[in-house]
Design an enzyme around this catalytic site. Sequence first.
Site, PDB file in Angstrom:
ATOM      1  N   ALA A   1       0.816  -1.219   0.000  1.00  0.00           N
ATOM      2  CA  ALA A   1       0.000   0.000   0.000  1.00  0.00           C
ATOM      3  C   ALA A   1       0.848   1.267   0.000  1.00  0.00           C
ATOM      4  O   ALA A   1       0.447   2.286  -0.565  1.00  0.00           O
ATOM      5  CB  ALA A   1      -0.939  -0.006   1.197  1.00  0.00           C
ATOM      6  N   THR A   2       2.027   1.222   0.612  1.00  0.00           N
ATOM      7  CA  THR A   2       2.891   2.413   0.599  1.00  0.00           C
ATOM      8  C   THR A   2       3.272   2.761  -0.836  1.00  0.00           C
ATOM      9  O   THR A   2       3.185   3.923  -1.250  1.00  0.00           O
ATOM     10  CB  THR A   2       4.155   2.177   1.461  1.00  0.00           C
ATOM     11  OG1 THR A   2       3.761   2.084   2.829  1.00  0.00           O
ATOM     12  CG2 THR A   2       5.152   3.317   1.300  1.00  0.00           C
TER      13      THR A   2
ATOM     14  N   ASN B   1      -6.314   3.921  10.289  1.00  0.00           N
ATOM     15  CA  ASN B   1      -5.603   2.783  10.870  1.00  0.00           C
ATOM     16  C   ASN B   1      -5.434   2.881  12.389  1.00  0.00           C
ATOM     17  O   ASN B   1      -5.221   1.877  13.051  1.00  0.00           O
ATOM     18  CB  ASN B   1      -4.222   2.614  10.215  1.00  0.00           C
ATOM     19  CG  ASN B   1      -3.466   3.923  10.134  1.00  0.00           C
ATOM     20  OD1 ASN B   1      -3.926   4.885   9.518  1.00  0.00           O
ATOM     21  ND2 ASN B   1      -2.305   3.988  10.746  1.00  0.00           N
TER      22      ASN B   1
ATOM     23  N   GLN C   1      -7.036  -0.394   5.228  1.00  0.00           N
ATOM     24  CA  GLN C   1      -7.661  -0.936   6.440  1.00  0.00           C
ATOM     25  C   GLN C   1      -9.112  -1.355   6.233  1.00  0.00           C
ATOM     26  O   GLN C   1      -9.723  -1.914   7.128  1.00  0.00           O
ATOM     27  CB  GLN C   1      -7.606   0.106   7.570  1.00  0.00           C
ATOM     28  CG  GLN C   1      -6.212   0.370   8.107  1.00  0.00           C
ATOM     29  CD  GLN C   1      -5.642  -0.770   8.928  1.00  0.00           C
ATOM     30  OE1 GLN C   1      -6.330  -1.731   9.270  1.00  0.00           O
ATOM     31  NE2 GLN C   1      -4.363  -0.674   9.244  1.00  0.00           N
TER      32      GLN C   1
ATOM     33  N   SER D   1      -3.662  -3.476   0.149  1.00  0.00           N
ATOM     34  CA  SER D   1      -2.524  -4.209   0.683  1.00  0.00           C
ATOM     35  C   SER D   1      -2.892  -5.679   0.802  1.00  0.00           C
ATOM     36  O   SER D   1      -4.069  -6.013   0.881  1.00  0.00           O
ATOM     37  CB  SER D   1      -2.184  -3.635   2.066  1.00  0.00           C
ATOM     38  OG  SER D   1      -1.298  -4.487   2.739  1.00  0.00           O
TER      39      SER D   1
ATOM     40  N   HIS E   1      -1.202  -7.762   3.291  1.00  0.00           N
ATOM     41  CA  HIS E   1      -0.939  -8.301   4.638  1.00  0.00           C
ATOM     42  C   HIS E   1      -1.891  -7.806   5.720  1.00  0.00           C
ATOM     43  O   HIS E   1      -1.802  -8.242   6.864  1.00  0.00           O
ATOM     44  CB  HIS E   1       0.519  -8.036   5.046  1.00  0.00           C
ATOM     45  CG  HIS E   1       0.806  -6.634   5.486  1.00  0.00           C
ATOM     46  ND1 HIS E   1       0.953  -6.292   6.808  1.00  0.00           N
ATOM     47  CD2 HIS E   1       0.976  -5.497   4.788  1.00  0.00           C
ATOM     48  CE1 HIS E   1       1.213  -5.000   6.901  1.00  0.00           C
ATOM     49  NE2 HIS E   1       1.228  -4.499   5.693  1.00  0.00           N
TER      50      HIS E   1
ATOM     51  N   THR F   1       9.418  -7.712 -12.462  1.00  0.00           N
ATOM     52  CA  THR F   1       8.888  -9.070 -12.574  1.00  0.00           C
ATOM     53  C   THR F   1       7.832  -9.309 -11.502  1.00  0.00           C
ATOM     54  O   THR F   1       8.045  -9.008 -10.332  1.00  0.00           O
ATOM     55  CB  THR F   1      10.030 -10.091 -12.405  1.00  0.00           C
ATOM     56  OG1 THR F   1      10.982  -9.877 -13.457  1.00  0.00           O
ATOM     57  CG2 THR F   1       9.504 -11.519 -12.491  1.00  0.00           C
TER      58      THR F   1
ATOM     59  N   CYS G   1       2.376   3.117  13.322  1.00  0.00           N
ATOM     60  CA  CYS G   1       3.610   3.088  12.544  1.00  0.00           C
ATOM     61  C   CYS G   1       4.650   3.971  13.190  1.00  0.00           C
ATOM     62  O   CYS G   1       5.790   4.022  12.772  1.00  0.00           O
ATOM     63  CB  CYS G   1       3.345   3.535  11.122  1.00  0.00           C
ATOM     64  SG  CYS G   1       2.443   2.284  10.231  1.00  0.00           S
TER      65      CYS G   1
END
Length: 404
Positions: free
Chosen positions: A75-76, A155, A183, A203, A205, A243, A328
């Site tokens: 996501a970043t 978040n 989120q 994202s 994860h 790739t 974070c």
Amino acid sequence: MKLPIYLDYSATTPVDPRVAEKMMQFLTLDGTFGNPASRSHRFGWQAEEAVDIARNQIAELVGADPREIVFTSGATESDNLAIKGAANFYQKKGKHIITSKTEHKAVLDTCRQLEREGFEVTYLAPQSNGIIDLKALEAAMRDDTILVSIMHVNNEIGVVQDIATIGEMCRARGIIYHVDATQSVGKLPIDLSQLKVDLMSFSGHKIYGPKGIGALYVRRKPRIRIEAQMHGGGHERGMRSGTLPVHQIVGMGEAYRIAKEEMETEMARLRGLRNRLWNGIKDIEEVYLNGDLEQGAPNILNVSFNYVEGESLIMALKDLAVSSGSACTSASLEPSYVLRALGMNDELAHSSIRFSLGRFTTEEEIDYTIDLVRKSIGRLRDLSPLWEMYKQGVDLNSIEWAHH
């Protein structure tokens, strides 16, 4: 019940065993290990087919065309690609961007970088419950505004912004709208065939997929153009070279497929657990809910316990994996910028704890948590001279503290 208890699902999630099993089939010689860009043999074709299936699974969860899904490293990167990519492409139309003070750092720091490059950014302050005032947003829109970036679910405090209305406002003025949905995806319904959203970050994860993989939705009708930030072989329709990591993409696709199937029952269950947790601690003296339960994601509860230092509370709760007021930014001693943006004083911001629940959270764990929090708060306040003064009726704001 195993200790410690994981209640930090907003930071990351464990990979679902079904996802891990699927990923294993795309790594070794006896699996599908080829490069999806290899067009001359079946190792490549099979890998490409696996990527196509995953792209479809992601598109299906959010009501998009699979051709609108661009894979990134997370996501970043998606936030960077969306904001820098759109700003650079449309800068001849204008150089003004609007965002909010409570966005994720990946959005805020990207905007700061664009400011250094000559763009102008308006940072909207939310209301005290964390929701953006749409009148303030409208007032900030100008003729040279090219982009608005306002997240779906925060978040830290879990509040849900009205992305449908914001999208309508942007579309009416010809402004591109980017949403960081890290989120919310797989937790709240998202239908991009109905929403007037042009760019959306995802994202893997945060929804039981692997780390290191994400995606950016880029609308085709009306067509949104972005300037690539990563140059190379022209993968992902020229928007993101590199790739494709097939095993991670397959994992993200499977995670999104499972989320689509289980979202409704899962969210009702988590809402019940979150409410159980809040009901178990809300009658503690001087406890404050940060955000808004009504307009909040079902899995996040952010609470401040006055007269208790957040760091010492985290230490006391060593059997719980939770984060203090800054997810974070947990490593820094600065109070959470999100909570400060809500107008909260530093003391309360410092004493905040974010509980985020997920797929493997049980009722037994929540009950253990309630008991542990109540005992720990009582014990820490017994040690606190500030709590004693507060109980004696001393106005702590009137005290002059000596600086040594």
